[in-house]
Design an enzyme around this catalytic site. Structure first.
Site, PDB file in Angstrom:
ATOM      1  N   TYR A 174     -49.969  90.005  86.839  1.00 50.52           N
ATOM      2  CA  TYR A 174     -50.036  90.924  85.687  1.00 50.52           C
ATOM      3  C   TYR A 174     -50.996  92.101  85.910  1.00 50.52           C
ATOM      4  CZ  TYR A 174     -50.748  92.264  80.757  1.00 50.52           C
ATOM      5  OH  TYR A 174     -50.851  92.940  79.573  1.00 50.52           O
ATOM      6  N   GLN A 184     -66.046  80.575  77.458  1.00 51.38           N
ATOM      7  CA  GLN A 184     -65.487  81.867  77.886  1.00 51.38           C
ATOM      8  C   GLN A 184     -65.743  82.897  76.787  1.00 51.38           C
ATOM      9  OE1 GLN A 184     -63.814  78.884  77.347  1.00 51.38           O
ATOM     10  NE2 GLN A 184     -61.665  79.305  77.714  1.00 51.38           N
ATOM     11  N   ASP A 226     -32.238  96.733  78.234  1.00 48.57           N
ATOM     12  CA  ASP A 226     -33.138  96.181  79.248  1.00 48.57           C
ATOM     13  C   ASP A 226     -33.654  97.331  80.113  1.00 48.57           C
ATOM     14  OD1 ASP A 226     -34.435  95.039  81.346  1.00 48.57           O
ATOM     15  OD2 ASP A 226     -32.904  93.515  81.755  1.00 48.57           O
ATOM     16  N   LYS A 265     -50.238  96.273  86.471  1.00 53.52           N
ATOM     17  CA  LYS A 265     -50.807  97.326  85.612  1.00 53.52           C
ATOM     18  C   LYS A 265     -51.498  98.406  86.455  1.00 53.52           C
ATOM     19  CE  LYS A 265     -49.844  95.752  81.431  1.00 53.52           C
ATOM     20  NZ  LYS A 265     -48.770  96.388  80.668  1.00 53.52           N
ATOM     21  N   ARG A 315     -65.505  88.605  79.556  1.00 53.78           N
ATOM     22  CA  ARG A 315     -64.970  89.983  79.622  1.00 53.78           C
ATOM     23  C   ARG A 315     -65.344  90.721  78.339  1.00 53.78           C
ATOM     24  NH1 ARG A 315     -58.860  90.143  80.300  1.00 53.78           N
ATOM     25  NH2 ARG A 315     -59.296  89.904  82.511  1.00 53.78           N
ATOM     26  N   SER A 324     -54.086  97.315  80.865  1.00 52.41           N
ATOM     27  CA  SER A 324     -54.775  96.125  80.366  1.00 52.41           C
ATOM     28  C   SER A 324     -56.124  95.944  81.045  1.00 52.41           C
ATOM     29  CB  SER A 324     -53.898  94.902  80.650  1.00 52.41           C
ATOM     30  OG  SER A 324     -54.647  93.723  80.532  1.00 52.41           O
ATOM     31  N   GLU A 358     -48.505  83.395  72.910  1.00 56.89           N
ATOM     32  CA  GLU A 358     -49.564  83.815  71.996  1.00 56.89           C
ATOM     33  C   GLU A 358     -50.918  83.868  72.688  1.00 56.89           C
ATOM     34  OE1 GLU A 358     -47.789  81.135  71.958  1.00 56.89           O
ATOM     35  OE2 GLU A 358     -48.955  79.340  71.479  1.00 56.89           O
ATOM     36  N   LYS A 359     -51.798  84.681  72.113  1.00 57.66           N
ATOM     37  CA  LYS A 359     -53.140  84.834  72.682  1.00 57.66           C
ATOM     38  C   LYS A 359     -54.135  84.041  71.857  1.00 57.66           C
ATOM     39  CE  LYS A 359     -52.179  88.909  75.055  1.00 57.66           C
ATOM     40  NZ  LYS A 359     -52.874  89.867  75.839  1.00 57.66           N
ATOM     41  N   LYS A 407     -53.684  76.560  65.346  1.00 57.27           N
ATOM     42  CA  LYS A 407     -54.140  75.177  65.542  1.00 57.27           C
ATOM     43  C   LYS A 407     -54.959  74.689  64.348  1.00 57.27           C
ATOM     44  CE  LYS A 407     -54.198  75.341  70.612  1.00 57.27           C
ATOM     45  NZ  LYS A 407     -55.032  75.225  71.825  1.00 57.27           N
TER      46      LYS A 407
HETATM   47  P1  NAD Z   1     -45.162  91.864  73.217  1.00 49.92           P
HETATM   48  O1  NAD Z   1     -44.750  90.813  74.192  1.00 49.92           O
HETATM   49  O2  NAD Z   1     -45.301  91.500  71.794  1.00 49.92           O
HETATM   50  O3  NAD Z   1     -44.200  93.125  73.338  1.00 49.92           O
HETATM   51  C1  NAD Z   1     -43.636  93.553  74.551  1.00 49.92           C
HETATM   52  C2  NAD Z   1     -42.165  93.784  74.306  1.00 49.92           C
HETATM   53  O4  NAD Z   1     -41.574  94.264  75.520  1.00 49.92           O
HETATM   54  C3  NAD Z   1     -41.401  92.517  73.936  1.00 49.92           C
HETATM   55  O5  NAD Z   1     -40.820  92.634  72.656  1.00 49.92           O
HETATM   56  C4  NAD Z   1     -40.372  92.364  75.028  1.00 49.92           C
HETATM   57  O6  NAD Z   1     -39.118  91.884  74.558  1.00 49.92           O
HETATM   58  C5  NAD Z   1     -40.253  93.790  75.541  1.00 49.92           C
HETATM   59  N1  NAD Z   1     -39.704  93.819  76.893  1.00 49.92           N
HETATM   60  C6  NAD Z   1     -40.004  93.006  77.932  1.00 49.92           C
HETATM   61  N2  NAD Z   1     -39.240  93.307  78.988  1.00 49.92           N
HETATM   62  C7  NAD Z   1     -38.432  94.332  78.604  1.00 49.92           C
HETATM   63  C8  NAD Z   1     -37.415  95.047  79.254  1.00 49.92           C
HETATM   64  N3  NAD Z   1     -37.053  94.783  80.515  1.00 49.92           N
HETATM   65  N4  NAD Z   1     -36.782  96.026  78.575  1.00 49.92           N
HETATM   66  C9  NAD Z   1     -37.127  96.297  77.286  1.00 49.92           C
HETATM   67  N5  NAD Z   1     -38.071  95.631  76.622  1.00 49.92           N
HETATM   68  C10 NAD Z   1     -38.723  94.659  77.269  1.00 49.92           C
HETATM   69  O7  NAD Z   1     -46.551  92.450  73.788  1.00 49.92           O
HETATM   70  P2  NAD Z   1     -47.615  93.396  73.070  1.00 49.92           P
HETATM   71  O8  NAD Z   1     -48.791  92.567  72.762  1.00 49.92           O
HETATM   72  O9  NAD Z   1     -46.976  94.191  72.001  1.00 49.92           O
HETATM   73  O10 NAD Z   1     -47.998  94.334  74.300  1.00 49.92           O
HETATM   74  C11 NAD Z   1     -47.503  95.655  74.439  1.00 49.92           C
HETATM   75  C12 NAD Z   1     -48.074  96.279  75.710  1.00 49.92           C
HETATM   76  O11 NAD Z   1     -49.503  96.228  75.683  1.00 49.92           O
HETATM   77  C13 NAD Z   1     -47.660  95.569  76.995  1.00 49.92           C
HETATM   78  O12 NAD Z   1     -47.494  96.504  78.022  1.00 49.92           O
HETATM   79  C14 NAD Z   1     -48.860  94.709  77.318  1.00 49.92           C
HETATM   80  O13 NAD Z   1     -48.947  94.398  78.687  1.00 49.92           O
HETATM   81  C15 NAD Z   1     -50.001  95.596  76.849  1.00 49.92           C
HETATM   82  N6  NAD Z   1     -51.219  94.828  76.539  1.00 49.92           N
HETATM   83  C16 NAD Z   1     -51.265  94.023  75.439  1.00 49.92           C
HETATM   84  C17 NAD Z   1     -52.424  93.308  75.176  1.00 49.92           C
HETATM   85  C18 NAD Z   1     -52.521  92.413  73.963  1.00 49.92           C
HETATM   86  O14 NAD Z   1     -53.586  91.823  73.744  1.00 49.92           O
HETATM   87  N7  NAD Z   1     -51.486  92.266  73.158  1.00 49.92           N
HETATM   88  C19 NAD Z   1     -53.533  93.420  76.033  1.00 49.92           C
HETATM   89  C20 NAD Z   1     -53.432  94.230  77.146  1.00 49.92           C
HETATM   90  C21 NAD Z   1     -52.285  94.965  77.383  1.00 49.92           C
END
Ligand code: NAD
Length: 338
Positions: A151, A222, A56, A155, A290, A120, A193-194, A202
């Protein structure tokens, strides 16, 4: 970087972290440390010959352990998800500042040469995103700051850490503002999920159950741009190693804007089905519009993410359909990948 230099990827059990490790393994890097809070069986991908640690990273001591000996750090850990998650769980999102506070200090103390932060498009001023036909966002549009509550503000603050660790302590940092990333091995159900994955699922569900209706969050007008995962990991590598981009936030996204209604039509075409649309106007919908202005990244790197959504969504849809079928058949998800 030498092939045996230690690379640390945090958030490695998630979507982008898993894909990034696969990318580095294919490039020939032999020493990779992968860290995530989730127990190993829940990681989306597990790549052979990688040191996988369950830690963690909100805890300082765990960040120190993770960073030990790392030459490059890719910080992708965050408590996050799609709009359904970040609008409902703002406190959880804000708490990621603990990860970003401890991780960058641990990297600095470990003598890390380059540090990457996954920011982000949610860091941008929401007032500039109130119209579906909004102009694309350029990097300077983050200020004056009016970021997405929770969020987005987290960032912005964590970006500032990266800027100050360079300004005051000369640690090379890289900051990419991701715009909606999608592709295989992403979250496709469960609430985090996004839009692209949710819509594919769906459509697949509607086909499977014979209930020919799809619920769309918001009015469907949107607009967003969506970046395919392969472009994302390539972009991370390029931005991290660009000496003209140190500590400089840069958009990492496509500039192909599409409405949610059109995204649904695309998924329907891929699935070979036409569904009745029901609009849930009370559901989380995020900003009205966006898009990513890619003028800066093109100028600095001579490159931009360019996988068309109509291409990337096909592989994404097929992958989700496979997951859906496997789950229905009671088969275990394959997580060990090369
Ligand atoms: P994800 O949720 O699939 O992966 C993030 C991982 O971080 C998860 O597996 C989670 O378990 C881990 N995590 C959370 N808290 C933690 C902690 N305290 N210690 C250790 N691990 C921890 O998300 P993703 O889509 O792979 O995103 C990765 C990064 O990119 C993130 O910082 C996210 O904010 C950024 N981001 C993603 C998107 C997108 O569209 N996916 C868009 C903008 C920014």
């Amino acid at each position: 970087m030498k092939n045996n230099d230690l690379i640390l990827v945090t958030g490695a059990g998630g979507f982008i972290g898993g894909a990034l490790i696969r990318y580095f393994r294919k490039k020939g890097f032999t020493r990779i440390r992968a860290v995530d809070k989730k127990p190993l069986p829940m990681w989306y991908q597990r790549i052979p010959d990688v040191e996988n640690l369950c830690l963690d990273l909100c805890e300082k001591d765990n960040c120190v352990k993770a960073a030990e000996g790392a030459v490059e750090v890719y910080q992708l850990a965050a408590d996050m998800g799609g709009m359904g998650f970040i609008e409902r769980f703002r406190i959880e999102c804000l708490r990621s500042v603990l990860i970003n506070t401890h991780m960058i200090e641990a990297a600095y103390r470990a003598g890390c040469q380059r540090y990457f932060f996954s920011s982000s498009a949610c860091a941008y001023n929401v007032k500039l995103q109130e119209d579906p036909n909004c102009r694309a966002l350029k990097e300077s549009d983050a200020y004056p700051a009016y970021a997405e509550r929770g969020y987005g503000w987290e960032k912005l603050i964590s970006e500032m850490f990266c800027q100050e660790y360079w300004a005051e302590r000369k640690m090379r940092t890289a900051i990419a503002r991701f715009h909606n990333v999608y592709g295989p091995w992403g979250t496709w159900d469960g609430g985090r999920e996004k839009a692209p994955a949710a819509i594919c699922r769906k459509v697949i569900e509607a086909k499977d159950t014979g209930n020919k209706e799809i619920v769309i969050w918001g009015d469907g007008h949107q607009t967003r741009s969506f970046m395919y995962i392969d472009d994302c990991v390539l972009g991370i590598d390029k931005i991290m190693h660009a000496d003209n981009l140190i500590a400089t936030p840069v958009n990492l996204g496509t500039s192909e804007m599409i409405s949610i209604n059109d995204l649904v039509s695309l998924a329907e075409t891929i699935g070979g089905v036409k569904l009745k649309r029901r609009y849930d106007l009370n559901a989380p919908r995020g900003v009205a519009g966006r898009n990513s202005d890619n003028t800066f990244i093109k100028k600095m790197l001579g490159w931009e993410p360019d996988t068309p959504i109509r291409k990337g969504l096909v592989t994404t849809y097929q992958w989700i359909e496979q997951q859906y079928d496997d789950r229905k058949a009671g088969k275990e998800t394959v997580r060990d990948t090369i």
